[in-house]
Design an enzyme around this catalytic site. Structure first.
Site, mmCIF file in Angstrom:
data_model
loop_
_atom_site.group_PDB
_atom_site.id
_atom_site.type_symbol
_atom_site.label_atom_id
_atom_site.label_comp_id
_atom_site.label_asym_id
_atom_site.label_seq_id
_atom_site.Cartn_x
_atom_site.Cartn_y
_atom_site.Cartn_z
ATOM 1 N N HIS A 18 0.859 -1.190 0.000
ATOM 2 C CA HIS A 18 0.000 0.000 0.000
ATOM 3 C C HIS A 18 0.893 1.238 0.000
ATOM 4 O O HIS A 18 2.122 1.112 -0.137
ATOM 5 C CB HIS A 18 -0.955 -0.020 1.202
ATOM 6 C CG HIS A 18 -0.270 -0.192 2.536
ATOM 7 N ND1 HIS A 18 0.521 0.776 3.109
ATOM 8 C CD2 HIS A 18 -0.257 -1.238 3.405
ATOM 9 C CE1 HIS A 18 0.989 0.349 4.277
ATOM 10 N NE2 HIS A 18 0.539 -0.882 4.477
ATOM 11 N N HIS A 21 4.244 1.176 1.930
ATOM 12 C CA HIS A 21 5.378 0.467 1.339
ATOM 13 C C HIS A 21 5.926 1.239 0.133
ATOM 14 O O HIS A 21 7.130 1.294 -0.092
ATOM 15 C CB HIS A 21 4.965 -0.942 0.893
ATOM 16 C CG HIS A 21 4.331 -1.744 1.982
ATOM 17 N ND1 HIS A 21 2.981 -1.990 2.012
ATOM 18 C CD2 HIS A 21 4.855 -2.313 3.100
ATOM 19 C CE1 HIS A 21 2.696 -2.699 3.103
ATOM 20 N NE2 HIS A 21 3.811 -2.901 3.773
ATOM 21 N N CYS A 126 4.318 -10.802 19.120
ATOM 22 C CA CYS A 126 3.372 -10.251 18.141
ATOM 23 C C CYS A 126 3.692 -10.880 16.792
ATOM 24 O O CYS A 126 4.789 -10.702 16.266
ATOM 25 C CB CYS A 126 3.470 -8.727 18.026
ATOM 26 S SG CYS A 126 2.516 -8.100 16.612
ATOM 27 N N CYS A 129 4.381 -8.315 13.939
ATOM 28 C CA CYS A 129 5.744 -7.763 13.966
ATOM 29 C C CYS A 129 6.790 -8.870 13.840
ATOM 30 O O CYS A 129 7.942 -8.592 13.575
ATOM 31 C CB CYS A 129 6.049 -7.039 15.275
ATOM 32 S SG CYS A 129 5.094 -5.567 15.584
ATOM 33 N N CYS A 147 0.147 -5.406 21.359
ATOM 34 C CA CYS A 147 1.222 -4.862 20.509
ATOM 35 C C CYS A 147 1.046 -3.345 20.369
ATOM 36 O O CYS A 147 -0.025 -2.880 19.985
ATOM 37 C CB CYS A 147 1.198 -5.512 19.131
ATOM 38 S SG CYS A 147 2.321 -4.688 17.996
ATOM 39 N N HIS A 150 0.533 -2.761 16.334
ATOM 40 C CA HIS A 150 -0.640 -3.302 15.653
ATOM 41 C C HIS A 150 -1.923 -3.276 16.493
ATOM 42 O O HIS A 150 -2.996 -3.593 15.986
ATOM 43 C CB HIS A 150 -0.362 -4.736 15.180
ATOM 44 C CG HIS A 150 0.702 -4.790 14.110
ATOM 45 N ND1 HIS A 150 2.026 -5.058 14.390
ATOM 46 C CD2 HIS A 150 0.643 -4.553 12.778
ATOM 47 C CE1 HIS A 150 2.718 -5.006 13.264
ATOM 48 N NE2 HIS A 150 1.916 -4.705 12.282
ATOM 49 N N LYS A 300 -0.661 5.123 12.132
ATOM 50 C CA LYS A 300 0.204 4.577 11.075
ATOM 51 C C LYS A 300 -0.621 3.789 10.075
ATOM 52 O O LYS A 300 -1.419 2.941 10.457
ATOM 53 C CB LYS A 300 1.261 3.665 11.707
ATOM 54 C CG LYS A 300 2.220 3.099 10.682
ATOM 55 C CD LYS A 300 3.098 2.003 11.250
ATOM 56 C CE LYS A 300 3.897 1.363 10.112
ATOM 57 N NZ LYS A 300 4.200 -0.030 10.330
ATOM 58 N N LYS A 303 -2.324 -2.475 7.236
ATOM 59 C CA LYS A 303 -3.428 -3.383 6.967
ATOM 60 C C LYS A 303 -4.258 -3.624 8.230
ATOM 61 O O LYS A 303 -5.479 -3.570 8.194
ATOM 62 C CB LYS A 303 -2.874 -4.709 6.453
ATOM 63 C CG LYS A 303 -3.933 -5.651 5.962
ATOM 64 C CD LYS A 303 -3.319 -6.820 5.243
ATOM 65 C CE LYS A 303 -4.358 -7.869 4.949
ATOM 66 N NZ LYS A 303 -4.358 -8.978 5.932
#
Ligand code: MSP
Length: 497
Positions: A18, A21, A126, A129, A147, A150, A300, A303
């Site tokens: 996305h 990246h 996690c 991660c 986490c 996430h 952040k 996904k």
């Protein structure tokens, strides 16, 4: 001519890339293209990180074998990078047997040197991660560890494992991180140093029982264990330039390696990576360029946060690959997180690409065709703008060499803005033979195109064909040395949204 080796993180191909990246990849691509432009022997590596529990579970959920899954996803990544004109020299996959051999050989070396031992491990993990979190690092929600990245509950693990003696490298790390200017911007080095002081440094587990994580490289001396995905992944930077296969080539590129990463993986790329390298008798990277996050609605982009902006939505909205590359480069920020909004992107696209660059090209092209049938001769050029080209070349270079791409772009945009003011001032449409005026403007456009070529390569090519110049190293020829221009069209480069 220098040498320049640049890498992106290798991405987990559990989902398509996305904007987050693309942020890293486009930026790295711009630096790679800049170095090729100025004549450096450049090698640009990107790829996919295909082993580990995260991929194993994703494939399980879909009911396919992980190999089949990652084969398909690696193609998806390549397709996206092609869509964004990413000029990587090699696409590395950690399931490539050449890489797997490097991992086995590296871990075997560390084992025989006594850096690896077996012991019991327990802690909170996690999977997103692929990382253990210690107390103080994780968040506590309703009494349960979560986490911090996430926002998902951590999993408790207790098992026999192999440890890497990370703690032995504390002094080395402190020295490397404080004395050498490897990490850029420097504040990230200070962040790691202070964490080394406050949290300390404990040995890190680098193996998983095969019964739990079977989708990974087997530990060479113990078939009941597999290699921890991060140990596997970091070594890609060595495999990519033929470590253990072509010593000469490897040495040449390794001494010039620049890693580009997001700040989420800073600890892995400093503490863990520098220590592994040291244990393998290899020097740390030349530069670790760290950037902050793209955020959307304050968090952040990712996904699991469910706030991703799809790359194809951007190319559709702005109509070209180059627009998306430009927008990424312009908002790119090493220091602070950037909130992306449609309003922000629209306004940059409209004012800078459509108005500033696009209008200038259109006006100069149309005037050259109408007034001079496209043949613009060198009858001298405007001194002020010549000086401005000169000073822009200087700022551009300084900025690019210090990885400040958006500053480099701003310099070029300022030059174009002055060229637009010049055209309004000298009014070439009122002159019968405006050679000097149009020649000056074409010189501005030629140098601007050359400087912008790493950022908007397709547009730069289009301009070179329409206006009659070559995309070449902007530092090689003297301003005002092209004899004439043969303008063949006045393209409309960008449509406003
Ligand atoms: N596989 C590991 C990296 C191994 S490198 C030896 C990994 N992969 S990842 O798919 O999660 O990609 C992480 C990288 O993607 C980040 O470090 C960053 O470069 C980029 N980004 C992903 N989301 C991002 C944002 N929202 N903002 C900016 N960059 C982000 O970690």
């Amino acid at each position: 001519m220098g040498t320049f080796y640049i890498t992106t993180p290798i991405y987990y191909p559990n989902a398509p890339p996305h904007l987050g990246h693309a942020y890293t990849t486009v930026y790295a691509d711009i630096l790679a293209r800049y170095h090729r432009l100025v004549g450096d022997d450049t090698f640009f590596l990107t790829g996919t990180d295909e082993h580990g529990l995260k991929l194993q579970r994703t494939a399980e959920k879909r009911g396919v074998h992980p190999k089949e899954f990652v084969d398909g996803m690696a193609d998806v990544y390549r397709k996206y990078w092609e869509m964004l004109s990413i000029s990587y020299d090699f696409f590395i996959r950690t399931t490539d047997p050449k890489h797997e051999n490097v991992v086995r050989e590296a871990i075997r070396r560390l084992y025989s040197k006594g850096y690896i031992y077996k012991a019991r491990y327990s802690g909170w993990y996690c999977v997103d991660c692929e990382k253990f979190y210690s107390e103080g690092e994780y968040e506590v929600v309703n009494g349960k560890p979560y986490c911090p990245i996430h926002g998902k509950p951590l999993e408790y693990l207790e098992e026999e494992t192999y440890y890497f003696k990370l703690s032995e490298f504390k002094e080395y790390l402190k020295e490397v991180l404080s004395k050498k200017s490897i990490v850029y911007p420097e504040n990230y080095a200070r962040e790691v140093l202070s964490k080394l002081e406050t949290v300390g440094l404990r040995d890190v587990s680098i193996a998983r029982p095969k019964s739990r994580v079977w989708w990974a490289i087997e530990i060479p001396w113990d078939p009941n264990y597999t290699v921890y995905v991060w140990f596997d992944a970091l070594l890609n930077y060595l495999t990519g330039v033929e470590y253990l296969r072509n010593e000469e080539r490897f040495r040449k590129y390794w001494s010039e390696v620049h890693h580009v990463i997001g700040k989420d993986i800073l600890w892995f790329h400093t503490v863990i990576w520098f220590s592994i390298l040291k244990a393998l008798d290899l020097p740390p990277p030349k530069r670790l360029i760290v950037h902050a996050f793209v955020i959307n609605k304050g968090v952040k982009m990712g996904k699991s946060a469910g706030n991703v902006i799809a790359i194809e939505d951007l190319t559709n909205r702005y109509g070209s690959t180059d627009s998306v590359r430009y927008l990424i480069a312009r908002i790119f920020n090493l220091y602070k997180d950037v909130e992306v909004t449609t309003e922000l992107l629209d306004s940059i696209h409209n004012t800078e690409l459509a108005d500033n660059l696009g209008n200038l090209v259109r006006r100069v092209g149309v005037l050259a065709l109408r007034k001079l049938r496209g043949i613009v001769e060198n009858r001298g050029l405007d001194r002020d703008l010549e000086d401005r080209i000169e000073s822009t070349l200087k700022v551009y270079k300084e900025s690019m060499e210090s990885y400040e791409v958006s500053r480099a772009i701003t310099a070029v945009m300022n030059l174009l803005r002055e060229a637009n003011a010049y055209i309004n001032k000298v009014r070439p449409w009122e002159k019968s033979e405006p050679h000097k005026e149009l020649y000056t403007l074409l010189e501005v456009l030629k140098y601007s195109s050359r400087m912008l070529a790493p950022i908007i390569p397709n547009t730069a090519n289009k301009l070179s064909i329409s206006l009659g110049f070559a995309i070449a190293n902007p530092y090689e020829e003297k301003i005002g040395s092209q004899e004439s221009y043969k303008v063949t069209s006045a393209p409309i480069l960008f449509k406003k949204v």
